[in-house]
Design a protein around this motif. Sequence first.
Motif, PDB file in Angstrom:
ATOM      1  N   VAL A  35       0.919  -1.165   0.152  1.00  0.00           N
ATOM      2  CA  VAL A  35       0.142   0.087  -0.040  1.00  0.00           C
ATOM      3  C   VAL A  35       0.752   1.223   0.004  1.00  0.00           C
ATOM      4  CG1 VAL A  35      -1.801   1.222   1.416  1.00  0.00           C
ATOM      5  CG2 VAL A  35      -2.003  -1.173   1.048  1.00  0.00           C
ATOM      6  N   ALA A  36       2.100   1.328   0.840  1.00  0.00           N
ATOM      7  CA  ALA A  36       2.816   2.315   0.720  1.00  0.00           C
ATOM      8  C   ALA A  36       3.409   2.773  -0.537  1.00  0.00           C
ATOM      9  CB  ALA A  36       3.975   2.154   1.807  1.00  0.00           C
ATOM     10  N   ILE A  37       3.934   1.493  -1.585  1.00  0.00           N
ATOM     11  CA  ILE A  37       4.538   1.779  -2.697  1.00  0.00           C
ATOM     12  C   ILE A  37       3.356   2.393  -3.600  1.00  0.00           C
ATOM     13  CG2 ILE A  37       5.385   0.410  -4.578  1.00  0.00           C
ATOM     14  CD1 ILE A  37       6.586  -1.437  -2.612  1.00  0.00           C
ATOM     15  N   PHE A  38       2.204   1.547  -3.386  1.00  0.00           N
ATOM     16  CA  PHE A  38       0.997   1.995  -4.387  1.00  0.00           C
ATOM     17  C   PHE A  38       0.789   3.642  -4.305  1.00  0.00           C
ATOM     18  CE2 PHE A  38      -3.553   2.856  -4.862  1.00  0.00           C
ATOM     19  CZ  PHE A  38      -3.729   2.681  -6.085  1.00  0.00           C
ATOM     20  N   GLN A  39       0.796   4.086  -2.764  1.00  0.00           N
ATOM     21  CA  GLN A  39       0.339   5.503  -2.552  1.00  0.00           C
ATOM     22  C   GLN A  39       1.565   6.491  -3.017  1.00  0.00           C
ATOM     23  OE1 GLN A  39      -0.489   5.213   1.462  1.00  0.00           O
ATOM     24  NE2 GLN A  39      -2.714   5.213   1.049  1.00  0.00           N
ATOM     25  N   ALA A  40       2.899   6.021  -3.034  1.00  0.00           N
ATOM     26  CA  ALA A  40       3.839   6.666  -3.219  1.00  0.00           C
ATOM     27  C   ALA A  40       3.911   6.978  -4.635  1.00  0.00           C
ATOM     28  CB  ALA A  40       5.139   6.094  -2.783  1.00  0.00           C
ATOM     29  N   VAL A  41       3.600   5.791  -5.474  1.00  0.00           N
ATOM     30  CA  VAL A  41       3.464   5.891  -7.286  1.00  0.00           C
ATOM     31  C   VAL A  41       2.356   6.732  -7.608  1.00  0.00           C
ATOM     32  CG1 VAL A  41       3.112   4.452  -8.967  1.00  0.00           C
ATOM     33  CG2 VAL A  41       4.672   3.833  -7.458  1.00  0.00           C
ATOM     34  N   THR A  42       1.154   6.492  -6.909  1.00  0.00           N
ATOM     35  CA  THR A  42      -0.045   7.380  -7.429  1.00  0.00           C
ATOM     36  C   THR A  42      -0.145   8.610  -6.814  1.00  0.00           C
ATOM     37  OG1 THR A  42      -1.337   6.350  -5.675  1.00  0.00           O
ATOM     38  CG2 THR A  42      -1.234   5.152  -7.945  1.00  0.00           C
ATOM     39  N   GLN A  43       0.478   9.005  -5.447  1.00  0.00           N
ATOM     40  CA  GLN A  43       0.488  10.117  -4.772  1.00  0.00           C
ATOM     41  C   GLN A  43      -0.768  10.309  -4.150  1.00  0.00           C
ATOM     42  OE1 GLN A  43       1.806  13.519  -7.087  1.00  0.00           O
ATOM     43  NE2 GLN A  43       3.866  12.714  -7.440  1.00  0.00           N
ATOM     44  N   ILE A  44      -1.378   9.371  -4.101  1.00  0.00           N
ATOM     45  CA  ILE A  44      -2.695   9.104  -2.891  1.00  0.00           C
ATOM     46  C   ILE A  44      -2.346   8.903  -1.624  1.00  0.00           C
ATOM     47  CG2 ILE A  44      -4.810   7.914  -2.444  1.00  0.00           C
ATOM     48  CD1 ILE A  44      -4.972   7.365  -5.301  1.00  0.00           C
ATOM     49  N   HIS A  45      -2.706  10.017  -0.841  1.00  0.00           N
ATOM     50  CA  HIS A  45      -2.148   9.596   0.674  1.00  0.00           C
ATOM     51  C   HIS A  45      -3.211   9.737   1.725  1.00  0.00           C
ATOM     52  CE1 HIS A  45       2.024  10.309  -0.480  1.00  0.00           C
ATOM     53  NE2 HIS A  45       1.831  11.304  -1.072  1.00  0.00           N
ATOM     54  N   GLU A  46      -3.892   8.646   1.460  1.00  0.00           N
ATOM     55  CA  GLU A  46      -5.100   8.444   2.269  1.00  0.00           C
ATOM     56  C   GLU A  46      -4.802   7.378   3.303  1.00  0.00           C
ATOM     57  OE1 GLU A  46      -8.712   8.797   4.013  1.00  0.00           O
ATOM     58  OE2 GLU A  46      -7.918  10.278   2.501  1.00  0.00           O
ATOM     59  N   GLN A  47      -4.895   7.856   4.785  1.00  0.00           N
ATOM     60  CA  GLN A  47      -4.252   6.799   5.518  1.00  0.00           C
ATOM     61  C   GLN A  47      -5.493   5.766   5.918  1.00  0.00           C
ATOM     62  OE1 GLN A  47      -3.905   9.159   8.965  1.00  0.00           O
ATOM     63  NE2 GLN A  47      -2.001  10.115   8.409  1.00  0.00           N
ATOM     64  N   THR A  48      -6.608   5.800   5.392  1.00  0.00           N
ATOM     65  CA  THR A  48      -7.480   4.697   5.849  1.00  0.00           C
ATOM     66  C   THR A  48      -7.399   3.507   4.883  1.00  0.00           C
ATOM     67  OG1 THR A  48      -9.425   5.996   4.385  1.00  0.00           O
ATOM     68  CG2 THR A  48      -9.289   6.170   6.869  1.00  0.00           C
ATOM     69  N   ILE A  49      -6.912   3.902   3.773  1.00  0.00           N
ATOM     70  CA  ILE A  49      -6.685   2.467   2.795  1.00  0.00           C
ATOM     71  C   ILE A  49      -5.881   1.671   3.422  1.00  0.00           C
ATOM     72  CG2 ILE A  49      -5.775   2.051   0.477  1.00  0.00           C
ATOM     73  CD1 ILE A  49      -6.376   4.853  -0.424  1.00  0.00           C
ATOM     74  N   GLY A  50      -4.776   1.996   3.919  1.00  0.00           N
ATOM     75  CA  GLY A  50      -3.762   0.922   4.436  1.00  0.00           C
ATOM     76  C   GLY A  50      -4.309   0.275   5.569  1.00  0.00           C
ATOM     77  N   PHE A  51      -5.021   0.797   6.477  1.00  0.00           N
ATOM     78  CA  PHE A  51      -5.971   0.481   7.714  1.00  0.00           C
ATOM     79  C   PHE A  51      -6.694  -0.500   7.483  1.00  0.00           C
ATOM     80  CE2 PHE A  51      -8.952   0.475  11.166  1.00  0.00           C
ATOM     81  CZ  PHE A  51      -8.312   0.323  12.039  1.00  0.00           C
ATOM     82  N   ILE A  52      -7.663  -0.174   6.404  1.00  0.00           N
ATOM     83  CA  ILE A  52      -8.858  -1.099   5.953  1.00  0.00           C
ATOM     84  C   ILE A  52      -8.112  -2.431   5.575  1.00  0.00           C
ATOM     85  CG2 ILE A  52     -10.719  -1.429   4.508  1.00  0.00           C
ATOM     86  CD1 ILE A  52     -11.291   1.647   4.964  1.00  0.00           C
ATOM     87  N   LEU A  53      -7.088  -2.141   4.401  1.00  0.00           N
ATOM     88  CA  LEU A  53      -6.638  -3.561   4.028  1.00  0.00           C
ATOM     89  C   LEU A  53      -6.008  -4.382   4.861  1.00  0.00           C
ATOM     90  CD1 LEU A  53      -5.393  -2.065   0.562  1.00  0.00           C
ATOM     91  CD2 LEU A  53      -7.139  -3.453   1.076  1.00  0.00           C
ATOM     92  N   LYS A  54      -5.209  -3.740   5.977  1.00  0.00           N
ATOM     93  CA  LYS A  54      -4.586  -4.432   6.973  1.00  0.00           C
ATOM     94  C   LYS A  54      -5.710  -5.330   7.839  1.00  0.00           C
ATOM     95  CE  LYS A  54      -0.364  -1.685   7.677  1.00  0.00           C
ATOM     96  NZ  LYS A  54       0.259  -0.806   8.440  1.00  0.00           N
TER      97      LYS A  54
END
Length: 86
Positions: A35-54
Motif C-alpha cells: 500500500v505504501a508503494i502504491f500510494q507513493a506511485v499514485t500520490q494518493i495519501h489516504e491513511q484509511t486505505i492501508g488500515f482497512i486493507l490490514k
Amino acid sequence: MDTAAVSDLMRDAVGLVIKLGGPMLVLSMLVGVVVAIFQAVTQIHEQTIGFILKVTVIVAVLLLGGGWMLESLQEYTREIFTLIAS
C-alpha cells in the motif's frame, strides 16, 4: 517443578506466540509495504486505505487459521494443566 521445566514451558510459550501471531504480523506488514508503494506511485495519501486493507487481511487470516490457532492454544493449555496436576 525445577528450573529446566519452567524454562522449557517458557520456551514453548514464546514459540507458540510466534507461531500464532507471526502469520498475521508478516501479512499485515506486506500489505502495508504494498500500500505504501502504491500510494507513493499514485500520490494518493489516504491513511484509511492501508488500515482497512490490514484489518481485512488480519480478519481473513483469523477466519482461515483460527481453528488451528485455537487447537494449538488448547493443546498448550492442556500440557500446562497436566504438569500442574502431576
